[in-house]
Write a protein that holds these residues in place. Structure first.
Motif, PDB file in Angstrom:
ATOM      1  N   TYR A 146       0.813  -1.155  -0.101  1.00 23.12           N
ATOM      2  CA  TYR A 146       0.147   0.038  -0.085  1.00 23.12           C
ATOM      3  C   TYR A 146       0.788   1.191   0.033  1.00 23.12           C
ATOM      4  O   TYR A 146       1.951   1.444   0.442  1.00 23.12           O
ATOM      5  CB  TYR A 146      -0.924   0.169   1.210  1.00 23.12           C
ATOM      6  N   GLN A 147       0.339   2.379  -0.654  1.00 19.75           N
ATOM      7  CA  GLN A 147       0.752   3.669  -0.427  1.00 19.75           C
ATOM      8  C   GLN A 147      -0.088   4.490  -0.165  1.00 19.75           C
ATOM      9  O   GLN A 147      -1.471   4.577  -0.063  1.00 19.75           O
ATOM     10  CB  GLN A 147       1.260   4.175  -1.907  1.00 19.75           C
ATOM     11  N   VAL A 148       0.194   5.483   1.078  1.00 20.22           N
ATOM     12  CA  VAL A 148      -0.554   6.569   1.647  1.00 20.22           C
ATOM     13  C   VAL A 148      -0.015   7.866   1.555  1.00 20.22           C
ATOM     14  O   VAL A 148       1.191   7.980   1.141  1.00 20.22           O
ATOM     15  CB  VAL A 148      -0.704   6.062   3.277  1.00 20.22           C
ATOM     16  N   THR A 157       4.138  15.768  19.966  1.00 23.10           N
ATOM     17  CA  THR A 157       4.367  14.487  19.150  1.00 23.10           C
ATOM     18  C   THR A 157       5.429  14.599  18.056  1.00 23.10           C
ATOM     19  O   THR A 157       5.612  16.008  17.458  1.00 23.10           O
ATOM     20  CB  THR A 157       3.127  14.191  18.189  1.00 23.10           C
ATOM     21  N   THR A 158       6.164  13.549  17.920  1.00 21.27           N
ATOM     22  CA  THR A 158       7.106  13.527  16.642  1.00 21.27           C
ATOM     23  C   THR A 158       7.140  12.413  15.783  1.00 21.27           C
ATOM     24  O   THR A 158       7.841  12.201  14.723  1.00 21.27           O
ATOM     25  CB  THR A 158       8.599  13.552  17.374  1.00 21.27           C
ATOM     26  N   PHE A 159       6.185  11.534  15.873  1.00 21.11           N
ATOM     27  CA  PHE A 159       5.670  10.287  15.064  1.00 21.11           C
ATOM     28  C   PHE A 159       5.049  10.978  13.920  1.00 21.11           C
ATOM     29  O   PHE A 159       4.474  12.049  13.827  1.00 21.11           O
ATOM     30  CB  PHE A 159       4.987   9.414  16.130  1.00 21.11           C
ATOM     31  N   LYS A 160       5.005  10.130  12.962  1.00 19.43           N
ATOM     32  CA  LYS A 160       4.559  10.345  11.663  1.00 19.43           C
ATOM     33  C   LYS A 160       3.175  10.713  11.479  1.00 19.43           C
ATOM     34  O   LYS A 160       2.241   9.635  11.799  1.00 19.43           O
ATOM     35  CB  LYS A 160       5.040   9.226  10.602  1.00 19.43           C
ATOM     36  N   LEU A 161       2.727  11.781  10.936  1.00 22.34           N
ATOM     37  CA  LEU A 161       1.367  12.155  10.546  1.00 22.34           C
ATOM     38  C   LEU A 161       1.120  12.133   9.282  1.00 22.34           C
ATOM     39  O   LEU A 161       1.842  12.556   8.165  1.00 22.34           O
ATOM     40  CB  LEU A 161       1.015  13.778  11.094  1.00 22.34           C
ATOM     41  N   PHE A 162       0.104  11.307   8.969  1.00 17.41           N
ATOM     42  CA  PHE A 162      -0.294  11.087   7.646  1.00 17.41           C
ATOM     43  C   PHE A 162      -1.650  12.356   7.324  1.00 17.41           C
ATOM     44  O   PHE A 162      -2.310  12.983   8.037  1.00 17.41           O
ATOM     45  CB  PHE A 162      -0.754   9.737   7.332  1.00 17.41           C
ATOM     46  N   SER A 163      -2.184  12.106   5.844  1.00 17.78           N
ATOM     47  CA  SER A 163      -3.350  13.027   5.620  1.00 17.78           C
ATOM     48  C   SER A 163      -4.527  12.568   6.169  1.00 17.78           C
ATOM     49  O   SER A 163      -4.584  11.359   6.287  1.00 17.78           O
ATOM     50  CB  SER A 163      -2.988  12.854   3.932  1.00 17.78           C
ATOM     51  N   LYS A 164      -5.066  13.463   6.209  1.00 19.11           N
ATOM     52  CA  LYS A 164      -6.672  13.085   7.058  1.00 19.11           C
ATOM     53  C   LYS A 164      -7.175  12.251   5.995  1.00 19.11           C
ATOM     54  O   LYS A 164      -7.268  12.163   4.698  1.00 19.11           O
ATOM     55  CB  LYS A 164      -7.459  14.194   7.165  1.00 19.11           C
ATOM     56  N   ILE A 165      -7.858  11.016   6.518  1.00 19.99           N
ATOM     57  CA  ILE A 165      -8.688   9.945   5.884  1.00 19.99           C
ATOM     58  C   ILE A 165      -9.849   9.620   6.497  1.00 19.99           C
ATOM     59  O   ILE A 165     -10.470   9.915   7.621  1.00 19.99           O
ATOM     60  CB  ILE A 165      -7.751   8.523   5.734  1.00 19.99           C
ATOM     61  N   GLU A 166     -10.634   8.614   5.460  1.00 23.54           N
ATOM     62  CA  GLU A 166     -11.839   8.060   6.139  1.00 23.54           C
ATOM     63  C   GLU A 166     -11.520   6.677   6.300  1.00 23.54           C
ATOM     64  O   GLU A 166     -10.741   5.915   5.547  1.00 23.54           O
ATOM     65  CB  GLU A 166     -13.001   8.181   5.020  1.00 23.54           C
ATOM     66  N   LYS A 213     -17.259   4.089   1.416  1.00 16.09           N
ATOM     67  CA  LYS A 213     -17.064   3.893   0.007  1.00 16.09           C
ATOM     68  C   LYS A 213     -15.735   4.669  -0.244  1.00 16.09           C
ATOM     69  O   LYS A 213     -14.950   4.499  -1.309  1.00 16.09           O
ATOM     70  CB  LYS A 213     -18.102   4.233  -1.081  1.00 16.09           C
ATOM     71  N   ASN A 214     -15.401   5.834   0.570  1.00 13.75           N
ATOM     72  CA  ASN A 214     -14.160   6.670   0.127  1.00 13.75           C
ATOM     73  C   ASN A 214     -13.044   6.019   1.417  1.00 13.75           C
ATOM     74  O   ASN A 214     -12.002   6.587   1.558  1.00 13.75           O
ATOM     75  CB  ASN A 214     -14.397   8.132   0.350  1.00 13.75           C
ATOM     76  N   GLU A 215     -13.244   5.012   2.062  1.00 15.14           N
ATOM     77  CA  GLU A 215     -12.151   4.604   3.126  1.00 15.14           C
ATOM     78  C   GLU A 215     -10.903   4.309   2.477  1.00 15.14           C
ATOM     79  O   GLU A 215     -10.798   3.815   1.401  1.00 15.14           O
ATOM     80  CB  GLU A 215     -12.645   3.352   3.820  1.00 15.14           C
ATOM     81  N   GLU A 216      -9.735   4.781   3.252  1.00 18.47           N
ATOM     82  CA  GLU A 216      -8.571   4.605   2.830  1.00 18.47           C
ATOM     83  C   GLU A 216      -8.116   3.120   2.510  1.00 18.47           C
ATOM     84  O   GLU A 216      -8.497   2.080   3.567  1.00 18.47           O
ATOM     85  CB  GLU A 216      -7.537   5.039   4.067  1.00 18.47           C
ATOM     86  N   LEU A 258      -5.607   1.065   2.839  1.00 18.17           N
ATOM     87  CA  LEU A 258      -4.836   0.564   3.886  1.00 18.17           C
ATOM     88  C   LEU A 258      -5.838   0.011   5.052  1.00 18.17           C
ATOM     89  O   LEU A 258      -5.602  -1.160   5.718  1.00 18.17           O
ATOM     90  CB  LEU A 258      -3.769   1.522   4.455  1.00 18.17           C
ATOM     91  N   TYR A 259      -6.830   0.978   5.316  1.00 18.10           N
ATOM     92  CA  TYR A 259      -7.844   0.492   6.081  1.00 18.10           C
ATOM     93  C   TYR A 259      -8.537  -0.435   5.899  1.00 18.10           C
ATOM     94  O   TYR A 259      -8.821  -1.316   6.709  1.00 18.10           O
ATOM     95  CB  TYR A 259      -8.590   1.641   6.664  1.00 18.10           C
ATOM     96  N   THR A 260      -8.901  -0.555   4.681  1.00 22.62           N
ATOM     97  CA  THR A 260      -9.764  -1.775   4.071  1.00 22.62           C
ATOM     98  C   THR A 260      -9.038  -3.105   4.554  1.00 22.62           C
ATOM     99  O   THR A 260      -9.481  -4.270   5.023  1.00 22.62           O
ATOM    100  CB  THR A 260     -10.013  -1.639   2.652  1.00 22.62           C
ATOM    101  N   TYR A 261      -7.604  -3.023   4.318  1.00 23.40           N
ATOM    102  CA  TYR A 261      -6.630  -4.042   4.649  1.00 23.40           C
ATOM    103  C   TYR A 261      -6.664  -4.375   6.080  1.00 23.40           C
ATOM    104  O   TYR A 261      -6.764  -5.600   6.384  1.00 23.40           O
ATOM    105  CB  TYR A 261      -5.595  -3.922   4.041  1.00 23.40           C
ATOM    106  N   LEU A 262      -6.332  -3.367   6.821  1.00 17.46           N
ATOM    107  CA  LEU A 262      -6.220  -3.716   8.267  1.00 17.46           C
ATOM    108  C   LEU A 262      -7.481  -4.313   9.095  1.00 17.46           C
ATOM    109  O   LEU A 262      -7.294  -5.240   9.485  1.00 17.46           O
ATOM    110  CB  LEU A 262      -6.007  -2.317   8.857  1.00 17.46           C
TER     111      LEU A 262
END
Length: 157
Positions: free
Chosen positions: A6-8, A87-96, A100-103, A105-109
């Protein structure tokens, strides 16, 4: 597919390959800055500081799907987290995380640790623990405080 396929997008909109995290223990969390669980950022940062040099990463995915508790931009979210919780850990872009618009990666998780009847994420601060081989080993409810995960993280490092 595996987690490393996956890519995020990071908070700046750049594509990040999950393969960049091969060989690391991951805690993947959907978060919100206006949630009753938001103080968990403190515990997450403490875990990160304690184990980041041993191969542990926290991947933070803001989500505005639950009570509209993350309405800000990615930059505003990052500023809030850095200023209030250091916080210093990695922040990613806001997602669902659901629907139907879920990220993807989350479908996989959720397919790996989602329960038989209800795979949907119920609220912010749901946590997925991933081992060094990319296997999703456990899913934790929003109410599970980060410090309760420490022994599990230690066992995977």
């Amino acid at each position: 597919m595996k987690i490393y396929d996956y890519q995020v997008k990071d908070a700046k909109g750049n594509l990040v390959s999950m393969s960049d995290y091969q060989g690391k223990v991951l805690l993947i969390v959907n978060t919100a800055t206006g949630c009753g669980f938001t103080p968990q950022y403190k515990g997450l940062q403490e875990l990160y500081e304690k184990y980041k040099n041993k191969g542990f990463e926290i991947l933070d995915f803001p989500c505005n799907q639950f009570g509209h508790q993350a309405p800000d931009t990615n930059d505003e979210i990052q500023n809030f987290c850095e200023l209030k919780y250091k916080t210093t850990f990695k922040l990613f872009s806001k997602i669902e995380v659901n629907g139907k618009n879920e990220e993807p990666l989350y479908t996989y998780l959720k397919s790996q640790k989602g329960g038989f009847f209800n795979r949907n994420i119920k609220w912010n601060f749901t946590k997925f623990l991933v081992d060094k081989d990319g296997k999703v080993v456990e899913r934790f409810s929003p109410a599970t405080k980060p410090e309760k995960l420490e022994s599990k993280i230690q066992s995977l490092l």
